[in-house]
Design a protein around this motif. Structure first.
Motif, mmCIF file in Angstrom:
data_model
loop_
_atom_site.group_PDB
_atom_site.id
_atom_site.type_symbol
_atom_site.label_atom_id
_atom_site.label_comp_id
_atom_site.label_asym_id
_atom_site.label_seq_id
_atom_site.Cartn_x
_atom_site.Cartn_y
_atom_site.Cartn_z
ATOM 1 N N VAL A 120 0.853 -1.193 0.000
ATOM 2 C CA VAL A 120 0.000 0.000 0.000
ATOM 3 C C VAL A 120 0.885 1.238 0.000
ATOM 4 N N GLN A 121 0.606 2.150 -0.919
ATOM 5 C CA GLN A 121 1.413 3.352 -1.056
ATOM 6 C C GLN A 121 0.940 4.445 -0.092
ATOM 7 N N SER A 122 1.894 5.062 0.590
ATOM 8 C CA SER A 122 1.561 6.150 1.502
ATOM 9 C C SER A 122 2.643 7.222 1.397
ATOM 10 N N PRO A 123 2.313 8.394 0.880
ATOM 11 C CA PRO A 123 0.972 8.804 0.446
ATOM 12 C C PRO A 123 0.590 8.176 -0.890
ATOM 13 N N GLY A 124 -0.700 8.039 -1.099
ATOM 14 C CA GLY A 124 -1.201 7.510 -2.349
ATOM 15 C C GLY A 124 -1.479 8.621 -3.342
ATOM 16 N N GLU A 125 -1.945 8.214 -4.524
ATOM 17 C CA GLU A 125 -2.226 9.205 -5.577
ATOM 18 C C GLU A 125 -3.207 10.267 -5.104
ATOM 19 N N GLY A 126 -4.237 9.803 -4.364
ATOM 20 C CA GLY A 126 -5.263 10.737 -3.914
ATOM 21 C C GLY A 126 -4.719 11.831 -3.016
ATOM 22 N N GLU A 127 -3.653 11.528 -2.259
ATOM 23 C CA GLU A 127 -3.065 12.520 -1.363
ATOM 24 C C GLU A 127 -2.036 13.399 -2.072
ATOM 25 N N LEU A 128 -1.523 12.933 -3.193
ATOM 26 C CA LEU A 128 -0.447 13.642 -3.885
ATOM 27 C C LEU A 128 -0.951 14.695 -4.863
ATOM 28 N N TRP A 129 -2.150 14.479 -5.387
ATOM 29 C CA TRP A 129 -2.652 15.390 -6.415
ATOM 30 C C TRP A 129 -3.499 16.502 -5.812
ATOM 31 N N SER A 130 -3.304 17.682 -6.313
ATOM 32 C CA SER A 130 -4.129 18.828 -5.937
ATOM 33 C C SER A 130 -4.384 19.643 -7.190
ATOM 34 N N ALA A 131 -5.352 20.538 -7.138
ATOM 35 C CA ALA A 131 -5.671 21.362 -8.304
ATOM 36 C C ALA A 131 -4.459 22.175 -8.744
ATOM 37 N N ALA A 132 -3.668 22.627 -7.776
ATOM 38 C CA ALA A 132 -2.497 23.435 -8.111
ATOM 39 C C ALA A 132 -1.486 22.601 -8.898
#
Length: 219
Positions: free
Chosen positions: A157-169
């Motif tokens: 399990v990746q931590s942080p995962g993709e969901g935590e790494l991506w932001s609108a900026a």
């Protein structure tokens, strides 16, 4: 009570099921006999020793992989259907495919899929080296995609995962892109999208559509 009658195909089917589930190392004659409710001597009678059984399983797998059938009307759609079927069959029997590879029969196993693809790229108007490139490109895309899938499935399990790494900026102001990349990827959908793009490009060539090939559209 041991079974009074048993066929070679029943033995091979049960052995294939054990290998699919637990891998070839867990396939013993005693365990297979227990699975079938028969005596070990009966297994030897039908398939010989364990090495002969493994050889028979490899041959059976090669034959099964030769049953891929194209679906659809246009050659482009039929090419996609062969690749999807190939991926599905490879995913269904990873341990058996590994056995085929270890015995040096991988190319023979892929031959029926290549022949099916060759027929469809011919129908789309491709010939010679261009047709060969198309067949190999679709095969490499399918097998490569599957290898990436397997590696991701086996990875921790990746931590942080993709969901935590991506932001609108980080998406250069594209909030919709950020939200989409933050969600888990759908491998089936991604495979079809990338495969259709590849096939459309292969059949279009230098901007020309392959004869009768058309474009692959959503189903």
């Amino acid at each position: 009570m041991a079974r009074s009658s048993l066929t070679r195909e029943e033995v091979l089917a049960a052995a294939a099921g054990l290998v699919r589930r637990d891998g070839p190392r867990q396939l013993t004659m005693r365990r297979l006999a227990a699975e079938l409710g028969t005596a070990v001597t009966s297994i030897y009678w039908h398939v010989g020793n364990r090495e002969s059984l493994l050889d028979a399983l490899v041959e059976r797998t090669v034959l099964e992989m030769g049953t891929l059938r194209p679906a659809g009307r246009a050659p482009a759609a039929r090419i996609v259907s062969v690749a999807r079927a190939l991926r599905r069959e490879l995913r269904a029997r990873p341990h058996l495919i590994a056995m085929v590879h270890e015995r040096g029969l991988t190319e023979r196993m892929f031959l029926p899929a290549q022949q099916a693809l060759a027929a469809e790229v011919h129908a789309a108007g491709l010939r010679g080296s261009r047709a060969a490139d198309a067949v190999r490109a679709v095969q490499v895309h399918t097998v490569g995609f599957l290898l990436v899938e397997r590696n991701r499935e086996r990875s921790p399990v990746q931590s942080p995962g993709e969901g935590e790494l991506w932001s609108a900026a980080e998406a250069d102001g594209d909030a919709a892109l950020a939200r989409a990349l933050a969600r888990p990827a759908d491998p089936d959908r991604l495979f079809v999208i990338s495969l259709r793009a590849l096939v459309n490009g292969l059949l279009a060539g230098d901007g020309e559509k392959g004869a009768a090939g058309g474009r692959v559209t959503a189903e």
